[in-house]
Every structure is written in structure tokens, then in C-alpha cells.
Design an enzyme around this catalytic site. Structure first.
Site, short mmCIF file in Angstrom:
data_model
loop_
_atom_site.label_atom_id
_atom_site.label_comp_id
_atom_site.label_asym_id
_atom_site.label_seq_id
_atom_site.Cartn_x
_atom_site.Cartn_y
_atom_site.Cartn_z
N THR A 221 22.11 -8.40 2.71
CA THR A 221 21.38 -9.68 3.03
C THR A 221 20.88 -10.15 1.36
O THR A 221 20.76 -9.24 0.52
CB THR A 221 20.24 -9.69 3.81
OG1 THR A 221 19.26 -8.95 3.53
CG2 THR A 221 20.92 -9.18 5.08
N GLY A 222 20.72 -11.42 1.16
CA GLY A 222 20.22 -11.98 0.24
C GLY A 222 21.15 -11.65 -1.11
O GLY A 222 20.81 -11.50 -2.32
N ALA A 223 22.55 -11.95 -0.50
CA ALA A 223 23.50 -11.50 -1.64
C ALA A 223 24.05 -12.76 -2.47
O ALA A 223 24.98 -12.53 -3.33
CB ALA A 223 24.66 -11.09 -0.69
N GLY A 228 20.95 -8.70 -5.02
CA GLY A 228 21.96 -8.78 -3.93
C GLY A 228 23.30 -8.89 -4.47
O GLY A 228 24.40 -8.44 -3.96
N SER A 351 9.67 -2.93 -3.12
CA SER A 351 9.13 -3.42 -4.39
C SER A 351 7.88 -2.41 -4.71
O SER A 351 7.43 -2.17 -3.94
CB SER A 351 8.71 -4.93 -4.64
OG SER A 351 7.56 -5.20 -4.46
N TYR A 364 2.90 -12.09 -0.22
CA TYR A 364 3.77 -10.92 -0.51
C TYR A 364 3.41 -9.50 -0.62
O TYR A 364 4.03 -8.77 -0.07
CB TYR A 364 4.23 -11.30 -2.09
CG TYR A 364 5.25 -10.36 -2.80
CD1 TYR A 364 6.54 -10.68 -2.73
CD2 TYR A 364 4.97 -9.25 -3.55
CE1 TYR A 364 7.48 -9.96 -3.22
CE2 TYR A 364 5.82 -8.55 -4.04
CZ TYR A 364 7.02 -8.91 -3.99
OH TYR A 364 8.20 -7.97 -4.62
#
Length: 545
Positions: A221-223, A228, A351, A364
Site C-alpha cells: 500500500t502507498g505504492a 512504497g 516510524s 501522527y
């Protein structure tokens, strides 16, 4: 090129006669500066061919000597070939402190074009002293390689340089040509492996990089950009079958096409990870297309920077939905497949913010702390399933387009600082986890330092972070407020890199840290030597009669 147009790779000194000779083959469309040294004659070529496109290695345009020359650089190259080249050419970017070079692979002829990465000088063509110097540098045929000083820099380049070398060998070239010395006219792959063996041999990491993942079925995902996209390209080079997900389906199709050219299989599935039904359909599409899922990488993420009360609550809510609930949706879709198969690896990109809270990024931080807890809980639940793994990855600051995609309500210009890792560093970590799963992995020493400092000294760490961020914000330039791509996708930011390292003219953090460590150790050694000498008693004077 197939079009009949010519690409001149690091052309020699310009002359009208040479130009006329070349143009008998076809019109000169492109001029290429493949590394930071091979550009000196390009201004004269550009003056003679003003309509030719000048492409260059990243960072060249920022050099003062290049600026003074008046050379116009139309595009800086990355690992992704320009659209007009993608059918015929594949690029590999090799970077190290003070060095970068783009290698060009011509698919139809299976020819790899290098510049200085391999030098293979014929000793019989050299005088006595030049021959001795060439042998000392290790660049004489038939055993040529990079010169000694460049080998030192590439070793400082660490895993990124090893990965690039592995990519070059994985291209399986039949012929290798370069700027200095005898080319590898036949048996290119074997000779290239020998020439780069000093960088790859004896390194377990390099051996893992050389192993392919042919047959592995991976959802990312987030590619569409950043980590990604870098992960998709890295896995494609190893032959994986990829299912790429992001909101920007048009960009995903470009990524999928690039993956296909690199040797992988790839399909693009437009997906909003906050939509649980869409993520379920993503898993179904993966199973339908490839028969199962071996690895699911939850990489989609976003954020809001600025004082908490200054951002619309919708931005905070969307940050939680993408980062935390989006990952939970991915796990919810993937785990039933893993359990049916009795194997699978779930990789959650978290992260540094999952270990140490970040001021002015409250939503976040909340999402990342929650994501770390969620991942740990899943590991406990699945402990009885020996071949199902849940891996958490904690990168430090990474040079991605994420700084454009995130919302910024601070009214100040964001600057991620000098210690920036490359998206490829995180992608490589993902590849290693597929080969050898681990529970929690940091990418970059600042991430591990944040974990340790917050665990051992919570209050001082919080105060230091707060003071630092307030100071930096007070000195930052005024900037417009923006919601970025948090609420809806935007066209900007489709590359692997965010371009920060290039604009700052800095090496990646991994290389910068090694340089700093080497300088520090050298300084410490000199200090100890000086102290030992100063502590010696002065020799006594002898009496002479």
C-alpha cells in the site's frame, strides 16, 4: 535508439567533424552527464545543439563549476528511466559520499554502459610510471575494477552501494562498456561480477540482495511514491509478483509498468486504505491474480504538522484513519489469507514517531504509538503460528515526497534537516525482512537513539524535542498553510525521492554518519597520539667534556 535518434553518453571534446560523423547515424537528441566528473565538454555540445536534451546525474546542476559553465541541465536522472527511454533503457543509480553515477542498460542488445565504476586499462599501452600507478589503483586489465580511492568511497556508501552493484549484476548483461580501458565484450555478467566482487563478496547482506524473490506474492500500500514506490522497484528486480495499491491509480499504472520492465509482475489496484471494503477487495484481487499472498506491506501514511488546535479536526481524523485504521484494515484483509496458507509476513511501516513523540505532530504521533501497540498485540496473538510473522519497521527521517503530501498548518516552511535516509534504505529493510523476518527493526541510528532516550529519560527527551522544534520553527521562513494530500490525492510528488538531499547537496544519512564516525575516530586517534607524546619525559642532555 529505436527511433533513430542518438543519445551521446559523456561525449568527448566537441568538433564539427565529429558532430557531422555522428549525425550520419541519426539526429542527436540527448546528451548525458553520467557522473559528477564526465560533463566538461557538454557546454560546447549544448551550444552546437541547443535543442538537444541534457540529462545528468543528481546534484550536478548544483555544483558551482557547472553553474559557471552555463550548462543547462534539463533533467536529473534516478533509477526510473524517463518515459521516452523506458522501452529500451533501464537505469541504475549508484551513490556514495562525493560520488554518484548513473549506469545505463540497453535492453535490446543487453549492453551495460558504465563510466568510472569499472576501469580496465591495457597495461601495454601505458608508460612505466602510469602502468605502476594503474596497478597500485587496481585498474589494469584483465582484472580492472574501480580505482582504490573510489572503492573506499563506495565502501562508505554501505548497503545502498551494495544494492546498486547487485542490481547491475542482476541485469545479466552480455556486454559491459565503460569510459576507461578494455570493454567486457563477451561474458559480461561473469566479468562484471568479478569486477564488483570487492564490494559484494563476503557480505551476508550482499548475498541476500543477490537472492531473488521469484514467485513471492507481495501487496504494497502507498505504492505510488516514496518508500512504497522504492519497495515496488526493489522487489520487481528480484522477480516478485506485486499488487500495488494507492489512491492515484494513474500513477500506480506507471509504477506497475516500470516493475514489469525490471523483471517483476505487477498489477495496479486503486485503493483508499481507509475504506475497509476497498482493502478487502484488494486482497481478493491479489489472491485472484496470483493465487495467494506471501507478504503484505502496510506502507500508506500521512500526517499533519503544526499546533494541534490550528488544524481542522478533519485533518487529524484522516491521519488516524490512514496510519492506524488503514493498517488495521490491511491486517484484517491479509491475516485470513495467511491463516489459510499457514504462512505469511505482515510488515507495518511505523516510524521513529512510534518510539518517541514528535511535537507539533500530535495526531501522527498518536497513530504511530497506536500502530506499534497494535503490531505487538498481533504478534502475541499469532505466536502459535510459527510461519506467520508480524514485523514493525521504524525509519528515521527519509527523503520522500511525504513532506509535500502531508498537511502543514504551522505557517512555516518545513525543513527535514541534514540527516535524511533514502527511501531505498527502507525498501532494502523490507526485502531483508521478507528473507528473514524480525519483530522490530530500526532504519537509521536516530530511530534507535530516539527509542532508547525516551525509554531511559522520558522527561529530558520531551523537553529537548520541544525546545528544538520551537527554536527551528522560530527561524523557519513563512510559508502558506496547506492540507497537502491528506484529504484528497494531489498530482505532485510521484517520485521515489523527495529531492531534499539533492537540493541540500548532502549525502544520505547512512553515508554522512560513516564519514562523521571516520572523522571522529581519526580525530580521537590524533588526540591520543598527541597526548602520549606530550606525556613523555624530555630526554636528558648529555654532558660533553
Amino acid at each position: 535508439m529505436a527511433s533513430g535518434e542518438l543519445l551521446l553518453h559523456s561525449p568527448i571534446r566537441f568538433s564539427d567533424a565529429l558532430r557531422e560523423e555522428l549525425e550520419r547515424l541519426g539526429p542527436i537528441k540527448y546528451l548525458l552527464a553520467p557522473n559528477v566528473a564526465h560533463w566538461m565538454f557538454l557546454p560546447d555540445w549544448q551550444a552546437a545543439l541547443p535543442n538537444a536534451h541534457v540529462y545528468a546525474v543528481p546534484g550536478l546542476s548544483e555544483r558551482q563549476q557547472v553553474r559557471r559553465s552555463g550548462l543547462r541541465i534539463d533533467r536529473e536522472l534516478t533509477d526510473v528511466a524517463p518515459d521516452e527511454w523506458s522501452e529500451e533503457l533501464q537505469l541504475v543509480l549508484i551513490t556514495a559520499p562525493l560520488f554518484s553515477e548513473v549506469a545505463v542498460f540497453h535492453r535490446p542488445s543487453r549492453t551495460l554502459v558504465l563510466t568510472d565504476l569499472v576501469q580496465n586499462l591495457a597495461p601495454e599501452g601505458l608508460g612505466v610510471l602510469p602502468r605502476m600507478a594503474a596497478r597500485l589503483l587496481g585498474i589494469t586489465a584483465p582484472d580492472g575494477k574501480a580505482p582504490a580511492y573510489l572503492r573506499w568511497l563506495l565502501r562508505l556508501g554501505g548497503r545502498a552501494a551494495q544494492l546498486a552493484a547487485a542490481r547491475l549484476i542482476a541485469l545479466a548483461p552480455e556486454r559491459v562498456i565503460f569510459a576507461h580501458g578494455r570493454w567486457f565484450e563477451t561474458g559480461g555478467t561473469t566479468q562484471l561480477r568479478r569486477a564488483l566482487g570487492w564490494l559484494l563478496d563476503g557480505s551476508p547482506e550482499a548475498r541476500r540482495l543477490m537472492r531473488d524473490l521469484r514467485g513471492k506474492r507481495v501487496v504494497i500500500t502507498g505504492a505510488s511514491s516514496g518508500i512504497g514506490r522504492a519497495t515496488a522497484l526493489a522487489l520487481a528486480r528480484e522477480g516478485a509478483s506485486l499488487v500495488l495499491a494507492a489512491r492515484r491509480e494513474n500513477v500506480l499504472k506507471d509504477v506497475a509498468a516500470e516493475c514489469e520492465t525490471l523483471g517483476g509482475q505487477a498489477i495496479a489496484v486503486g485503493t483508499d486504505v481507509t475504506d475497509a471494503d476497498a482493502v478487502r477487495r484488494l486482497a481478493e484481487q491479489a489472491v485472484q491474480s496470483f493465487g495467494g499472498i506471501d507478504v503484505w506491506i502496510n506502507n500508506a501514511g500521512t500526517g499533519v504538522f503544526g499546533a494541534y488546535q490550528d488544524a481542522d479536526l478533519a485533518l487529524h481524523r484522516k491521519t488516524i484513519e490512514v496510519n492506524l485504521l488503514g493498517t488495521m484494515n490491511g491486517a484484517y484483509a491479509a491475516l485470513p489469507v495467511f491463516l489459510r496458507q499457514r504462512r505469511g509476513t505482515l510488515i507495518n511501516n511505523i516510524s521513529l514517531g512510534g518510539w518517541a513523540p514528535t511535537p507539533f505532530a500530535a495526531a501522527y504521533t498518536a497513530s504511530k504509538f497506536g500502530l506499534r501497540g497494535f503490531s505487538a498485540s498481533l504478534r502475541q496473538e499469532l505466536a502459535a503460528h510459527q510461519d506467520i510473522h508480524v514485523c514493525s519497521v521504524f525509519p528515521a527521517m527519509v527523503d520522500t515526497p511525504g513532506f509535500v503530501h502531508g498537511a502543514n498548518v504551522s505557517g512555516r516552511n518545513l525543513d527535514p534537516g541534514p540527516l535524511l535516509y533514502r527511501p531505498e534504505d527502507v525498501a532494502e529493510t523490507f526485502v531483508q525482512l521478507i528473507h528473514a523476518p524480525r519483530d522490530e527493526v530500526a532504519v537509521g541510528w536516530p530511530a534507535r537513539l530516539g527509542q532508547i532516550s525516551y525509554a531511559l529519560a522520558r522527561l529530558p527527551t520531551e523537553r529537548l524535542m520541544s525546545t528544538t522544534f520551537r527554536f527551528l520553527l522560530s527561524r523557519a521562513k513563512v510559508a502558506p498553510r496547506s492540507s497537502g494530500a491528506v484529504l484528497a490525492p494531489i498530482a505532485a510528488g510521484t517520485a521515489v525521492s523527495g529531492g531534499w538531499l539533492g537540493r541540500k547537496k548532502l549525502p544520505p544519512a547512512g553515508q554522512l554518519s560513516k564519514i562523521g564516525l571516520a572523522v571522529g575516530l581519526g580525530g580521537l586517534a590524533l588526540m591520543l597520539i598527541a597526548r602520549s607524546r606530550s606525556g613523555r619525559p624530555a630526554p636528558r642532555a648529555r654532558a660533553h667534556r
